[in-house]
Design an enzyme around this catalytic site. Structure first.
Site, PDB file in Angstrom:
ATOM      1  N   ARG A  41       0.870  -1.174   0.000  1.00  0.00           N
ATOM      2  CA  ARG A  41       0.000   0.000   0.000  1.00  0.00           C
ATOM      3  C   ARG A  41       0.912   1.232   0.000  1.00  0.00           C
ATOM      4  NH1 ARG A  41      -2.095  -3.774   3.255  1.00  0.00           N
ATOM      5  NH2 ARG A  41      -4.184  -4.510   2.719  1.00  0.00           N
ATOM      6  N   LYS A  64      -1.950  -0.641   7.896  1.00  0.00           N
ATOM      7  CA  LYS A  64      -3.397  -0.872   7.853  1.00  0.00           C
ATOM      8  C   LYS A  64      -3.803  -2.133   8.607  1.00  0.00           C
ATOM      9  CE  LYS A  64      -7.349  -1.560   4.820  1.00  0.00           C
ATOM     10  NZ  LYS A  64      -7.814  -1.707   3.443  1.00  0.00           N
ATOM     11  N   HIS A 134      -3.032   2.981  -5.675  1.00  0.00           N
ATOM     12  CA  HIS A 134      -3.340   1.556  -5.508  1.00  0.00           C
ATOM     13  C   HIS A 134      -3.143   0.760  -6.802  1.00  0.00           C
ATOM     14  CE1 HIS A 134      -4.460   0.855  -1.448  1.00  0.00           C
ATOM     15  NE2 HIS A 134      -5.238  -0.153  -1.720  1.00  0.00           N
ATOM     16  N   ARG A 137      -0.192  -1.880  -6.739  1.00  0.00           N
ATOM     17  CA  ARG A 137      -0.496  -3.119  -6.005  1.00  0.00           C
ATOM     18  C   ARG A 137      -1.486  -3.983  -6.796  1.00  0.00           C
ATOM     19  NH1 ARG A 137      -0.619  -5.109  -0.625  1.00  0.00           N
ATOM     20  NH2 ARG A 137      -2.698  -5.653   0.083  1.00  0.00           N
ATOM     21  N   HIS A 160      -4.292 -10.770   1.655  1.00  0.00           N
ATOM     22  CA  HIS A 160      -5.750 -10.720   1.748  1.00  0.00           C
ATOM     23  C   HIS A 160      -6.244 -11.995   2.423  1.00  0.00           C
ATOM     24  CE1 HIS A 160      -6.525  -7.811  -1.894  1.00  0.00           C
ATOM     25  NE2 HIS A 160      -6.065  -7.192  -0.829  1.00  0.00           N
ATOM     26  N   TYR A 169     -10.379  -7.009  -6.288  1.00  0.00           N
ATOM     27  CA  TYR A 169      -9.292  -6.054  -6.123  1.00  0.00           C
ATOM     28  C   TYR A 169      -8.421  -5.977  -7.374  1.00  0.00           C
ATOM     29  CZ  TYR A 169      -5.393  -3.669  -3.834  1.00  0.00           C
ATOM     30  OH  TYR A 169      -4.416  -2.771  -3.500  1.00  0.00           O
TER      31      TYR A 169
END
Length: 186
Positions: A41, A64, A134, A137, A160, A169
């Site tokens: 991130r 995060k 983003h 990633r 994840h 994603y």
């Protein structure tokens, strides 16, 4: 804030790096390159210090999730990091803000997320794609999935906990999954 996407074309990936360098700075192009190779991130990427790297491996706790990212650095990432280190031996952060030069008494700071977001948005507008921080990633995850078709591997790389989240994603749509079923006849 508009949703950003994975960059699916390898030519577009190279063009983004080139445009970031000529329109913004070498530092922005380096962020794109390292970001693609580390799949962190943006907040974690910008906070990476040279001291976080040991024996060609980056170890840091993600801000995060609190999960530990233990990433072996590939040849391309190592080359860029070593060049930055050589050019800026006094820097603490890989992507250190140059604004701190103005104040000797202030501690070093990483480049701001806002400045990176602004640069990426500008290049995205020029290329007519939805590009953001983003995207690096998501792009790495997308291309790993395309090369391996192993969603568990992509999940592990992105740290994840759900296949559905990972597929969404990285931009794998139901149409692409349906195409895989039609194309592969056994």
């Amino acid at each position: 804030m508009a949703e950003v996407h994975a960059v699916k074309s390898l030519d577009a990936i190279k063009l983004i790096g080139h445009l970031l360098e000529i329109r913004c700075s070498k530092q922005m192009s380096d962020i794109w390159c390292i970001g693609l190779n580390l799949a962190l991130r943006i907040s974690d990427l910008l906070s990476v210090k040279f001291s976080d790297i040991e024996n060609d491996r980056l170890v840091l706790r993600e801000s995060k999730t609190g999960k530990v990212a233990n990433i072996v650095l590939n040849k391309k990432a190592l080359e860029v990091i070593k060049r930055i280190r050589t050019e800026h031996p006094d820097h603490v952060y890989i992507f250190q803000s140059y604004r701190n030069r103005q104040s000797i008494s202030k501690p070093p700071m990483p480049l701001s997320r806002r400045s990176v977001t602004k640069a990426f948005f500008m290049i995205g507008e020029e290329m007519k794609i939805s590009l953001g921080t983003h995207s690096m990633r998501k792009t790495r995850g997308y291309h790993l999935y395309q090369n391996t078709k192993d969603i568990a591997r992509v999940m592990k790389m992105l740290r994840h906990s759900s296949e559905g989240v990972t597929l969404r994603y990285i931009g794998i749509t139901q149409d692409e999954i349906d195409k895989d079923f039609v194309d592969l006849e056994i």
